[in-house]
Design a protein around this motif. Structure first.
Motif, mmCIF file in Angstrom:
data_model
loop_
_atom_site.group_PDB
_atom_site.id
_atom_site.type_symbol
_atom_site.label_atom_id
_atom_site.label_comp_id
_atom_site.label_asym_id
_atom_site.label_seq_id
_atom_site.Cartn_x
_atom_site.Cartn_y
_atom_site.Cartn_z
ATOM 1 N N ILE A 93 0.858 -1.189 0.000
ATOM 2 C CA ILE A 93 0.000 0.000 0.000
ATOM 3 C C ILE A 93 0.891 1.235 0.000
ATOM 4 O O ILE A 93 1.751 1.389 0.865
ATOM 5 C CB ILE A 93 -0.920 0.034 1.224
ATOM 6 N N ALA A 94 0.683 2.133 -0.966
ATOM 7 C CA ALA A 94 1.387 3.416 -1.009
ATOM 8 C C ALA A 94 0.421 4.535 -0.674
ATOM 9 O O ALA A 94 -0.751 4.493 -1.074
ATOM 10 C CB ALA A 94 1.994 3.652 -2.392
ATOM 11 N N THR A 95 0.893 5.523 0.078
ATOM 12 C CA THR A 95 0.076 6.696 0.391
ATOM 13 C C THR A 95 0.880 7.958 0.115
ATOM 14 O O THR A 95 2.104 7.987 0.290
ATOM 15 C CB THR A 95 -0.378 6.708 1.859
ATOM 16 N N GLY A 96 0.186 9.017 -0.305
ATOM 17 C CA GLY A 96 0.797 10.329 -0.510
ATOM 18 C C GLY A 96 -0.039 11.367 0.206
ATOM 19 O O GLY A 96 -1.269 11.269 0.245
ATOM 20 N N ALA A 97 0.617 12.382 0.789
ATOM 21 C CA ALA A 97 -0.095 13.295 1.678
ATOM 22 C C ALA A 97 0.397 14.734 1.569
ATOM 23 O O ALA A 97 1.373 15.034 0.872
ATOM 24 C CB ALA A 97 0.027 12.795 3.122
ATOM 25 N N ALA A 98 -0.289 15.595 2.323
ATOM 26 C CA ALA A 98 0.048 17.011 2.356
ATOM 27 C C ALA A 98 1.304 17.298 3.163
ATOM 28 O O ALA A 98 1.761 18.438 3.208
ATOM 29 C CB ALA A 98 -1.129 17.811 2.909
ATOM 30 N N ASP A 99 1.868 16.283 3.803
ATOM 31 C CA ASP A 99 3.141 16.456 4.504
ATOM 32 C C ASP A 99 4.327 16.199 3.576
ATOM 33 O O ASP A 99 5.472 16.114 4.028
ATOM 34 C CB ASP A 99 3.213 15.552 5.738
ATOM 35 N N ASP A 100 4.044 16.080 2.268
ATOM 36 C CA ASP A 100 5.050 15.906 1.217
ATOM 37 C C ASP A 100 5.742 14.547 1.280
ATOM 38 O O ASP A 100 6.788 14.355 0.646
ATOM 39 C CB ASP A 100 6.119 17.007 1.264
ATOM 40 N N ALA A 101 5.176 13.600 2.024
ATOM 41 C CA ALA A 101 5.809 12.298 2.217
ATOM 42 C C ALA A 101 5.032 11.182 1.523
ATOM 43 O O ALA A 101 3.818 11.284 1.297
ATOM 44 C CB ALA A 101 5.933 11.989 3.704
ATOM 45 N N LYS A 122 9.208 7.884 2.886
ATOM 46 C CA LYS A 122 10.075 8.777 2.125
ATOM 47 C C LYS A 122 9.680 10.213 2.458
ATOM 48 O O LYS A 122 8.698 10.738 1.946
ATOM 49 C CB LYS A 122 9.919 8.514 0.616
ATOM 50 N N GLU A 123 10.441 10.818 3.364
ATOM 51 C CA GLU A 123 10.197 12.205 3.723
ATOM 52 C C GLU A 123 10.602 13.112 2.557
ATOM 53 O O GLU A 123 11.512 12.798 1.794
ATOM 54 C CB GLU A 123 11.012 12.588 4.965
ATOM 55 N N LYS A 124 9.898 14.259 2.439
ATOM 56 C CA LYS A 124 10.225 15.249 1.407
ATOM 57 C C LYS A 124 10.334 14.610 0.023
ATOM 58 O O LYS A 124 11.258 14.896 -0.756
ATOM 59 C CB LYS A 124 11.513 15.994 1.757
ATOM 60 N N ALA A 125 9.395 13.721 -0.268
ATOM 61 C CA ALA A 125 9.366 13.090 -1.586
ATOM 62 C C ALA A 125 9.115 14.130 -2.672
ATOM 63 O O ALA A 125 9.585 14.001 -3.811
ATOM 64 C CB ALA A 125 8.305 12.000 -1.625
ATOM 65 N N HIS A 126 8.349 15.159 -2.333
ATOM 66 C CA HIS A 126 8.113 16.309 -3.207
ATOM 67 C C HIS A 126 8.280 17.574 -2.382
ATOM 68 O O HIS A 126 8.328 17.535 -1.149
ATOM 69 C CB HIS A 126 6.702 16.256 -3.797
ATOM 70 N N ASP A 127 8.325 18.717 -3.080
ATOM 71 C CA ASP A 127 8.460 20.001 -2.396
ATOM 72 C C ASP A 127 7.139 20.506 -1.832
ATOM 73 O O ASP A 127 7.131 21.410 -0.992
ATOM 74 C CB ASP A 127 9.025 21.059 -3.352
ATOM 75 N N MET A 128 6.031 19.939 -2.316
ATOM 76 C CA MET A 128 4.706 20.367 -1.873
ATOM 77 C C MET A 128 3.793 19.140 -1.763
ATOM 78 O O MET A 128 4.254 17.999 -1.925
ATOM 79 C CB MET A 128 4.133 21.421 -2.834
ATOM 80 N N ASP A 129 2.506 19.375 -1.492
ATOM 81 C CA ASP A 129 1.528 18.297 -1.318
ATOM 82 C C ASP A 129 1.630 17.243 -2.414
ATOM 83 O O ASP A 129 1.794 17.572 -3.593
ATOM 84 C CB ASP A 129 0.097 18.851 -1.373
ATOM 85 N N ILE A 130 1.487 15.980 -2.007
ATOM 86 C CA ILE A 130 1.422 14.880 -2.969
ATOM 87 C C ILE A 130 -0.047 14.533 -3.188
ATOM 88 O O ILE A 130 -0.752 14.140 -2.268
ATOM 89 C CB ILE A 130 2.217 13.665 -2.462
ATOM 90 N N ASN A 131 -0.499 14.711 -4.419
ATOM 91 C CA ASN A 131 -1.916 14.539 -4.743
ATOM 92 C C ASN A 131 -2.281 13.145 -5.202
ATOM 93 O O ASN A 131 -3.435 12.729 -5.088
ATOM 94 C CB ASN A 131 -2.318 15.539 -5.839
ATOM 95 N N CYS A 132 -1.317 12.414 -5.744
ATOM 96 C CA CYS A 132 -1.647 11.106 -6.323
ATOM 97 C C CYS A 132 -0.418 10.206 -6.300
ATOM 98 O O CYS A 132 0.697 10.659 -6.595
ATOM 99 C CB CYS A 132 -2.130 11.296 -7.762
ATOM 100 N N VAL A 133 -0.601 8.945 -5.932
ATOM 101 C CA VAL A 133 0.433 7.914 -6.059
ATOM 102 C C VAL A 133 -0.177 6.729 -6.799
ATOM 103 O O VAL A 133 -1.312 6.346 -6.541
ATOM 104 C CB VAL A 133 0.991 7.455 -4.690
ATOM 105 N N ARG A 134 0.593 6.167 -7.742
ATOM 106 C CA ARG A 134 0.102 5.034 -8.526
ATOM 107 C C ARG A 134 1.236 4.050 -8.817
ATOM 108 O O ARG A 134 2.253 4.416 -9.386
ATOM 109 C CB ARG A 134 -0.500 5.508 -9.865
ATOM 110 N N TRP A 135 1.012 2.789 -8.424
ATOM 111 C CA TRP A 135 1.944 1.736 -8.779
ATOM 112 C C TRP A 135 1.768 1.365 -10.253
ATOM 113 O O TRP A 135 0.648 1.348 -10.778
ATOM 114 C CB TRP A 135 1.695 0.489 -7.941
ATOM 115 N N SER A 136 2.866 1.015 -10.886
ATOM 116 C CA SER A 136 2.787 0.471 -12.237
ATOM 117 C C SER A 136 2.017 -0.853 -12.186
ATOM 118 O O SER A 136 2.169 -1.627 -11.241
ATOM 119 C CB SER A 136 4.200 0.229 -12.777
ATOM 120 N N PRO A 137 1.187 -1.137 -13.192
ATOM 121 C CA PRO A 137 0.413 -2.393 -13.186
ATOM 122 C C PRO A 137 1.289 -3.627 -13.409
ATOM 123 O O PRO A 137 0.844 -4.750 -13.181
ATOM 124 C CB PRO A 137 -0.578 -2.201 -14.334
#
Length: 424
Positions: free
Chosen positions: A354-362, A385-400
């Motif tokens: 399970i992958a999650t992305g959030a407003a904490d940029d992680a 993964k802290e600071k995965a992006h510089d801002m909110d992460i809106n979507c995460v998707r695994w490759s099929p």
């Protein structure tokens, strides 16, 4: 700029005004789908939690007996893993809202293909340079499909069509013709912003949802025709996402009203009805539910929320697949303490991560623990993964495919491709 254009520029981003620092300019007053809508008389603020960083075991609540456990491969449990950024895809000039992998690419020698959409009103198609490469190039930029923010995109199961949902109240159907994509149909009917779009497993039905609190089901007909077969009214607020079950024609929707609704066709009338509502009263979320995802078999569902939790639900899959669409979903466990701001996206890989992305940029990755409990399954944090992006992460998707590639999309205007692999 006219008064109408000025108003439209606010409406493109969705809702209440707030101060927003953008990587594309100075701080500006903007409207944002993530904040309370302007038609609300009462402002609901995002909820946050305080986590004791010294605690190595975040709180997990468990309910109900669980009979549907499938242990994750011991290999995942034992090997040291890392999430490595392999490429940053740049080109969008505003936040990136959605990403979707083409389900028939990335295997059998076919380079993987990824679609992205965002606040710049464009859809971008990215393609892997070769089947063995982790580098992607922008194949096409579709700029004339929508007139406002493109909020969501989804490939049909055949990979031949791409549906895009927009704040301009339409859903576009795109089809690849050689190396180009063209719009072959535009679906209209929602009163305002369309937030999400989803195809069923056979590609015969399409679902859309909107800020108008409705869910529409469309039948796919020959000649790129689409017929609305049902308008589902049950949510009391903005509907954030729709998702079909991976093996049966049962539809799920989640909303700003804090609930997840389960919809199924009534065999007697051929109409669709709500067969279950998952709410705080039955161990559901206490704030906006942003997203949901199913495991490969469809016996479990993960949901994420503004209440900063991930919840896992289970169903008697044999009963559901036998045609009993009234089979009830039960709360199995709640994961909390891993993110400290709104969790916007959750996605379950084919191998059970399970992958999650959030407003904490992680980005957080979870797997089901080998430890068994009489109260239900437990899940462990594989990595964060802290600071995965510089801002909110809106979507995460695994490759099929099973190559352990993960894509993430952010307010920082970028898409990142990650590889989950063993530490060297």
């Amino acid at each position: 700029m006219s008064i109408e254009d000025f108003a439209a520029s606010f409406n493109d981003l969705g809702s209440e005004p707030h101060n927003h620092h953008s990587p594309f300019g100075t701080s500006v007053l903007r409207f944002d789908d993530k904040n309370p809508r302007a038609d609300h008389t009462t402002c609901r603020h995002a909820k946050t939690i305080t986590i004791d960083q010294r605690s190595s075991l975040p709180f997990i609540s468990r309910q109900l007996n669980h009979r549907f456990l499938h242990p994750i491969m011991t290999l995942i449990e034992e090997e040291g893993l890392q999430l490595t950024e392999v490429q940053r895809l740049e080109g969008h000039t505003d936040r990136v809202w959605g990403i979707a992998w083409n389900p028939v690419t990335g295997t059998a020698g076919i380079p993987a293909m990824l679609a992205s959409c965002g606040g710049d009103k464009t859809v971008r198609i990215w393609q892997q340079r070769s089947p063995s490469s982790t580098s992607f190039d922008c194949l096409e930029v579709l700029e004339e499909i929508h007139t406002r923010t493109v909020r969501s995109c989804a490939w049909s199961p055949s990979g031949e069509k791409l549906a895009t949902a927009s704040f301009d109240a339409t859903t576009a159907i795109l089809e690849q013709n050689g190396n180009e994509f063209e719009c072959v149909s535009t679906l209209e009917g929602h009163e305002n912003e369309v937030k999400s779009v989803s195809w069923n497993a056979s590609g015969s039905l399409l679902a859309t949802c909107s800020r108008d609190k409705c869910v529409w089901i469309w039948e796919v007909l020959p000649g790129n025709e689409f017929d609305c077969v049902s308008v589902l009214q049950g949510h009391t607020q903005d509907v954030k996402m729709v998702q079909w079950h991976p093996t049966v024609d049962v539809l799920f929707s989640c909303s700003y009203d804090n609930t997840i609704k389960v919809w199924a066709e009534d065999g007697d009338s051929d109409d669709w009805r709500c067969v279950q509502t998952l709410s705080e009263a039955n161990s559901g979320h206490s704030s906006t539910v942003w997203a949901m995802s199913f495991n490969a078999t469809g016996e479990k569902m993960a949901t994420c929320s503004d209440d900063v939790t991930i919840k896992v639900w289970g169903v008697d899959i044999a009963r559901l697949q036998s045609g009993d669409t009234n089979a009830s979903w039960s709360h199995l466990c709640t994961l909390s303490g891993y993110h400290d701001r709104t969790i916007f996206s959750v996605h379950w890989s084919r191998e059970g991560i399970i992958a999650t992305g959030a407003a904490d940029d992680a980005i957080c990755l979870f797997i089901e623990s080998e430890e068994r409990s009489v109260d239900g399954p437990t899940y462990k944090l594989l990595l964060k993964k802290e600071k995965a992006h510089d801002m909110d992460i809106n979507c995460v998707r695994w490759s099929p495919t099973e190559n352990r590639l993960l894509a993430s999309a952010s307010d920082d205007g970028t898409i990142k491709i990650w590889k989950l692999d063993s530490m060297q």
